[in-house]
Design a protein around this motif. Sequence first.
Motif, PDB file in Angstrom:
ATOM      1  N   ALA A 193       0.840  -1.200   0.000  1.00 48.02           N
ATOM      2  CA  ALA A 193       0.000   0.000   0.000  1.00 48.02           C
ATOM      3  C   ALA A 193       0.877   1.253   0.000  1.00 48.02           C
ATOM      4  N   ARG A 194       0.480   2.221  -0.786  1.00 41.22           N
ATOM      5  CA  ARG A 194       1.252   3.468  -0.852  1.00 41.22           C
ATOM      6  C   ARG A 194       1.330   4.145   0.509  1.00 41.22           C
ATOM      7  N   ALA A 195       0.263   4.026   1.317  1.00 40.49           N
ATOM      8  CA  ALA A 195       0.248   4.672   2.630  1.00 40.49           C
ATOM      9  C   ALA A 195       1.388   4.184   3.515  1.00 40.49           C
ATOM     10  N   GLU A 196       1.851   2.961   3.307  1.00 41.38           N
ATOM     11  CA  GLU A 196       2.978   2.463   4.101  1.00 41.38           C
ATOM     12  C   GLU A 196       4.304   2.662   3.386  1.00 41.38           C
ATOM     13  N   ARG A 197       4.336   2.495   2.079  1.00 39.65           N
ATOM     14  CA  ARG A 197       5.614   2.701   1.377  1.00 39.65           C
ATOM     15  C   ARG A 197       6.050   4.152   1.457  1.00 39.65           C
ATOM     16  N   ASP A 198       5.121   5.067   1.633  1.00 37.57           N
ATOM     17  CA  ASP A 198       5.475   6.484   1.747  1.00 37.57           C
ATOM     18  C   ASP A 198       6.071   6.828   3.113  1.00 37.57           C
ATOM     19  N   ALA A 227     -13.971 -19.640  -3.734  1.00 37.80           N
ATOM     20  CA  ALA A 227     -13.520 -18.340  -3.242  1.00 37.80           C
ATOM     21  C   ALA A 227     -12.867 -18.487  -1.861  1.00 37.80           C
ATOM     22  N   VAL A 228     -11.765 -17.774  -1.670  1.00 35.80           N
ATOM     23  CA  VAL A 228     -11.049 -17.745  -0.391  1.00 35.80           C
ATOM     24  C   VAL A 228     -10.717 -16.301  -0.072  1.00 35.80           C
ATOM     25  N   LEU A 229     -11.123 -15.834   1.109  1.00 34.38           N
ATOM     26  CA  LEU A 229     -10.754 -14.512   1.596  1.00 34.38           C
ATOM     27  C   LEU A 229      -9.607 -14.650   2.580  1.00 34.38           C
ATOM     28  N   LEU A 230      -8.471 -14.048   2.264  1.00 37.83           N
ATOM     29  CA  LEU A 230      -7.348 -13.946   3.195  1.00 37.83           C
ATOM     30  C   LEU A 230      -7.446 -12.579   3.847  1.00 37.83           C
ATOM     31  N   THR A 231      -7.899 -12.554   5.094  1.00 40.31           N
ATOM     32  CA  THR A 231      -8.134 -11.259   5.735  1.00 40.31           C
ATOM     33  C   THR A 231      -6.856 -10.563   6.147  1.00 40.31           C
ATOM     34  N   LEU A 254      -3.655  -4.641   3.722  1.00 40.51           N
ATOM     35  CA  LEU A 254      -4.232  -5.280   2.546  1.00 40.51           C
ATOM     36  C   LEU A 254      -4.865  -6.611   2.923  1.00 40.51           C
ATOM     37  N   ALA A 255      -5.928  -6.981   2.237  1.00 39.68           N
ATOM     38  CA  ALA A 255      -6.532  -8.312   2.300  1.00 39.68           C
ATOM     39  C   ALA A 255      -6.657  -8.804   0.859  1.00 39.68           C
ATOM     40  N   LEU A 257      -7.762  -2.969  -0.343  1.00 37.70           N
ATOM     41  CA  LEU A 257      -7.143  -1.995   0.555  1.00 37.70           C
ATOM     42  C   LEU A 257      -8.060  -1.774   1.748  1.00 37.70           C
ATOM     43  N   CYS A 258      -7.582  -2.133   2.946  1.00 32.16           N
ATOM     44  CA  CYS A 258      -8.426  -2.164   4.144  1.00 32.16           C
ATOM     45  C   CYS A 258      -7.746  -1.471   5.316  1.00 32.16           C
TER      46      CYS A 258
END
Length: 252
Positions: free
Chosen positions: A125-130, A187-191, A176-177, A167-168
Amino acid sequence: MKNHVRLKGKPIRLAVLDYGLFQVHANGRVIGICGYVIQTDADETVLIDTGFPAKYAIDAQAATDEDALGSFGRVLSVTPDNMPAAQLAKLGLTPRDITLMIQSHTHIDHVGHMDLCPHAPILIARAERDLPKPMYWSGKQPLDWPDAEYITVTQDFALGDGFDVLLCPGHAPGQLAFMLELPQTGAVLLTSDAISRASEVDEGFAGSWDVPLAIHHGARILEMARAKDAMVIYGHSPEQWPTLRKAPDWFT
């Protein structure tokens, strides 16, 4: 840095990696530390997260003291077998086989080997790479950003057919999820830590970086899972972890 990438193939199998066990002091909760490998029908291999830094497999107590992690909990078991290269080996893989790394967020138990695959781009996520450095733990930021190609996420997007990145923000600024479609499992959700365990929903995501955002996105991705009748794999579930299929086994 780029803000786009696209896999060529569809996911055909998913492996859960076992990066060790940790106990939270406040409630005695014993949690598994996990990563994931996803392979596609175009011979692509995606690695999500890399667990604790290697120093925890050498001397967990010394590492805990150095990072002041003891205020939160204690490492129960992080061994050389729980390091990402060893976990990949259970699948017949090496770090060189990874074609894309994904960083779900940059807390200490997810970011320990972000330099594992210098040849592979890192999706984050850009919010963390920044941020000047990865978040790590409680104000301590000993890790630098590896020299790598970064692909930054600013919204939900389809990484490929049957592979959505969600993006969560809430647990962390760039959490991220992931939603996958597997041939047999469906379907599989990786939270990841967007929902660490099922009970976190009723507990109101207490302690999150941003509680209202965590509540919003937790509800959002669970609704997505219900709509797809998806299997949900939580980030740190004490109930689910002991029964969860792990490498060298695959979900297909």
